[in-house]
Design a protein around this motif. Structure first.
Motif, PDB file in Angstrom:
ATOM      1  N   ALA A  16      40.818  11.252   4.892  1.00 35.14           N
ATOM      2  CA  ALA A  16      40.234  11.325   3.292  1.00 35.14           C
ATOM      3  C   ALA A  16      39.958   9.854   2.896  1.00 35.14           C
ATOM      4  N   PRO A  17      41.013   8.751   3.233  1.00 30.20           N
ATOM      5  CA  PRO A  17      40.897   7.518   2.716  1.00 30.20           C
ATOM      6  C   PRO A  17      39.880   6.733   3.326  1.00 30.20           C
ATOM      7  N   GLU A  18      39.409   7.224   4.636  1.00 29.18           N
ATOM      8  CA  GLU A  18      38.464   6.691   5.515  1.00 29.18           C
ATOM      9  C   GLU A  18      36.976   6.854   4.712  1.00 29.18           C
ATOM     10  N   PHE A  19      37.022   8.205   4.684  1.00 28.97           N
ATOM     11  CA  PHE A  19      35.786   8.835   3.948  1.00 28.97           C
ATOM     12  C   PHE A  19      35.533   8.028   2.562  1.00 28.97           C
ATOM     13  N   ALA A  20      36.807   7.844   1.880  1.00 25.81           N
ATOM     14  CA  ALA A  20      36.464   7.429   0.412  1.00 25.81           C
ATOM     15  C   ALA A  20      36.104   5.975   0.510  1.00 25.81           C
ATOM     16  N   LYS A  21      36.539   5.341   1.646  1.00 28.29           N
ATOM     17  CA  LYS A  21      35.962   3.816   1.866  1.00 28.29           C
ATOM     18  C   LYS A  21      34.831   3.657   2.007  1.00 28.29           C
ATOM     19  N   ARG A  22      34.051   4.675   2.444  1.00 30.23           N
ATOM     20  CA  ARG A  22      32.585   4.775   2.597  1.00 30.23           C
ATOM     21  C   ARG A  22      31.844   5.306   1.501  1.00 30.23           C
ATOM     22  N   ASN A  23      32.312   5.682   0.618  1.00 28.83           N
ATOM     23  CA  ASN A  23      31.771   6.132  -0.680  1.00 28.83           C
ATOM     24  C   ASN A  23      31.408   7.786  -0.347  1.00 28.83           C
ATOM     25  N   ILE A  24      32.122   8.504   0.324  1.00 28.80           N
ATOM     26  CA  ILE A  24      31.694   9.644   0.713  1.00 28.80           C
ATOM     27  C   ILE A  24      32.465  10.785   0.044  1.00 28.80           C
ATOM     28  N   LYS A  25      31.934  11.545  -0.526  1.00 32.26           N
ATOM     29  CA  LYS A  25      32.635  12.937  -1.433  1.00 32.26           C
ATOM     30  C   LYS A  25      32.422  13.995  -0.145  1.00 32.26           C
ATOM     31  N   MET A  26      33.903  14.607  -0.150  1.00 31.57           N
ATOM     32  CA  MET A  26      33.864  15.604   0.907  1.00 31.57           C
ATOM     33  C   MET A  26      33.943  17.042   0.277  1.00 31.57           C
ATOM     34  N   ILE A  27      33.373  18.180   0.976  1.00 32.46           N
ATOM     35  CA  ILE A  27      33.787  19.401   0.552  1.00 32.46           C
ATOM     36  C   ILE A  27      33.658  20.233   1.596  1.00 32.46           C
ATOM     37  N   ALA A  28      34.202  21.515   1.660  1.00 37.67           N
ATOM     38  CA  ALA A  28      34.217  22.480   2.672  1.00 37.67           C
ATOM     39  C   ALA A  28      33.849  23.693   2.127  1.00 37.67           C
ATOM     40  N   LEU A  29      33.302  24.563   3.186  1.00 41.02           N
ATOM     41  CA  LEU A  29      32.760  25.911   2.694  1.00 41.02           C
ATOM     42  C   LEU A  29      33.205  26.750   3.770  1.00 41.02           C
ATOM     43  N   SER A  30      33.686  27.948   3.273  1.00 37.49           N
ATOM     44  CA  SER A  30      34.172  29.106   4.342  1.00 37.49           C
ATOM     45  C   SER A  30      33.888  30.435   3.547  1.00 37.49           C
ATOM     46  N   ILE A  31      33.778  31.511   4.523  1.00 41.44           N
ATOM     47  CA  ILE A  31      33.249  32.555   4.140  1.00 41.44           C
ATOM     48  C   ILE A  31      34.654  33.621   3.484  1.00 41.44           C
ATOM     49  N   ASP A  32      35.281  33.111   2.491  1.00 43.64           N
ATOM     50  CA  ASP A  32      36.400  33.825   2.076  1.00 43.64           C
ATOM     51  C   ASP A  32      36.576  33.214   0.315  1.00 43.64           C
ATOM     52  N   SER A  33      37.417  34.004  -0.258  1.00 43.40           N
ATOM     53  CA  SER A  33      37.697  33.718  -1.687  1.00 43.40           C
ATOM     54  C   SER A  33      38.407  32.436  -2.163  1.00 43.40           C
ATOM     55  N   VAL A  34      38.450  31.977  -3.200  1.00 37.69           N
ATOM     56  CA  VAL A  34      39.003  30.774  -3.567  1.00 37.69           C
ATOM     57  C   VAL A  34      40.710  31.204  -3.369  1.00 37.69           C
ATOM     58  N   GLN A  35      41.215  32.333  -3.724  1.00 37.06           N
ATOM     59  CA  GLN A  35      42.675  32.655  -3.393  1.00 37.06           C
ATOM     60  C   GLN A  35      42.908  32.216  -1.908  1.00 37.06           C
ATOM     61  N   ASP A  36      42.026  32.996  -1.107  1.00 35.18           N
ATOM     62  CA  ASP A  36      42.545  32.594   0.277  1.00 35.18           C
ATOM     63  C   ASP A  36      42.207  31.060   0.870  1.00 35.18           C
ATOM     64  N   HIS A  37      41.219  30.572   0.267  1.00 40.22           N
ATOM     65  CA  HIS A  37      41.287  29.076   0.322  1.00 40.22           C
ATOM     66  C   HIS A  37      42.572  28.488   0.267  1.00 40.22           C
ATOM     67  N   LEU A  38      43.220  28.836  -1.093  1.00 43.10           N
ATOM     68  CA  LEU A  38      44.255  28.273  -1.564  1.00 43.10           C
ATOM     69  C   LEU A  38      45.588  28.255  -0.565  1.00 43.10           C
ATOM     70  N   SER A  39      45.608  29.689  -0.149  1.00 41.14           N
ATOM     71  CA  SER A  39      46.681  29.954   0.837  1.00 41.14           C
ATOM     72  C   SER A  39      46.411  29.288   2.272  1.00 41.14           C
ATOM     73  N   TRP A  40      45.169  29.210   2.504  1.00 41.95           N
ATOM     74  CA  TRP A  40      44.989  28.511   3.631  1.00 41.95           C
ATOM     75  C   TRP A  40      45.244  27.090   3.746  1.00 41.95           C
ATOM     76  N   SER A  41      44.925  26.341   2.537  1.00 42.96           N
ATOM     77  CA  SER A  41      45.274  24.986   2.348  1.00 42.96           C
ATOM     78  C   SER A  41      46.955  24.809   2.626  1.00 42.96           C
ATOM     79  N   LYS A  42      47.743  25.649   2.334  1.00 41.19           N
ATOM     80  CA  LYS A  42      49.044  25.576   2.640  1.00 41.19           C
ATOM     81  C   LYS A  42      49.304  25.282   4.121  1.00 41.19           C
TER      82      LYS A  42
END
Length: 213
Positions: A58-84
């Motif tokens: 993430a710091p390398e992308f930030a140095k390049r003025n890049i906003k990062m975002i991901a997409l997956s075929i599941d709910s926010v609640q699943d995403h939060l659990s997956w983030s762990k």
């Protein structure tokens, strides 16, 4: 890419729920460059390693003025659990917080609009003008190469603002090529460090090199 974006297309200004709340895509990007990683499902092995790597870089992308975002075929609640799991994979505290949001697309509407389908994963890179500058499509079983992603971002950003192109295997700091639309006279003015032309059997002087501006 069936149903997807082509180079030069403007990103759809979609609205979506994410792990950081509701967003409108163009507002999220602002004046930054943007990178969107799409994934076919949460809790999948290759995707977990990829988002773990993205979090570490993430710091390398930030140095390049890049906003990062991901997409997956599941709910926010699943995403939060997956983030762990993603944080734990990185050897970090197993919190729900990542340095980028993940989009809820459990109805697959956005996946269809962007050209993502089952078992395929896409990297989209957008410029500040919201237009697609690069896309890479990966199969389910082959992880992304983040060194290559950073390399192409460096090339895209350099060539967006300078009248140069980057040759095969180019890395930041290497010599670059003068684009063919520039005359020799203009090239001398634009590139005071000098322009080297490689002699070729055809006699055509189209391989012109200069130090990276």
């Amino acid at each position: 890419m069936p149903g997807g974006l082509l180079l030069g297309d403007e990103a759809p200004n979609f609205e979506a729920d994410t792990t950081i709340g509701h967003i409108r895509f163009h507002d999220f990007l602002g004046d930054s460059w943007g990178i969107l990683f799409s994934h076919p499902r949460d809790f999948t092995p290759v995707c977990t390693t990829e988002l773990g790597c993205a979090a570490k870089l993430a710091p390398e992308f930030a140095k390049r003025n890049i906003k990062m975002i991901a997409l997956s075929i599941d709910s926010v609640q699943d995403h939060l659990s997956w983030s762990k799991d993603i944080n734990a994979y990185n050897g970090e505290e197993d919190t729900e917080k990542l340095p980028f949001p993940i989009i809820d697309d459990h109805k697959r509407d956005l996946a269809v609009k962007l050209g993502m389908w089952h078992a395929a994963r896409v990297v989209f890179i957008f410029g500040p003008d919201k237009k697609l500058k690069l896309s890479i499509l990966y199969p389910e079983t082959t992880g992304r190469n983040f060194d290559e992603i950073l390399r192409v971002i460096d090339s895209l950003q350099l060539t967006a603002y300078k009248k140069v192109a980057t040759p095969v295997d180019w890395k930041c700091g290497d010599g670059v090529m003068v684009v063919s639309t520039i005359s020799e006279e203009e090239a001398r003015k634009l590139f005071p460090k000098g322009v080297f032309t490689k002699e070729l059997p055809s006699g055509k002087k189209y391989l012109r090199y200069t130090p990276q501006p």
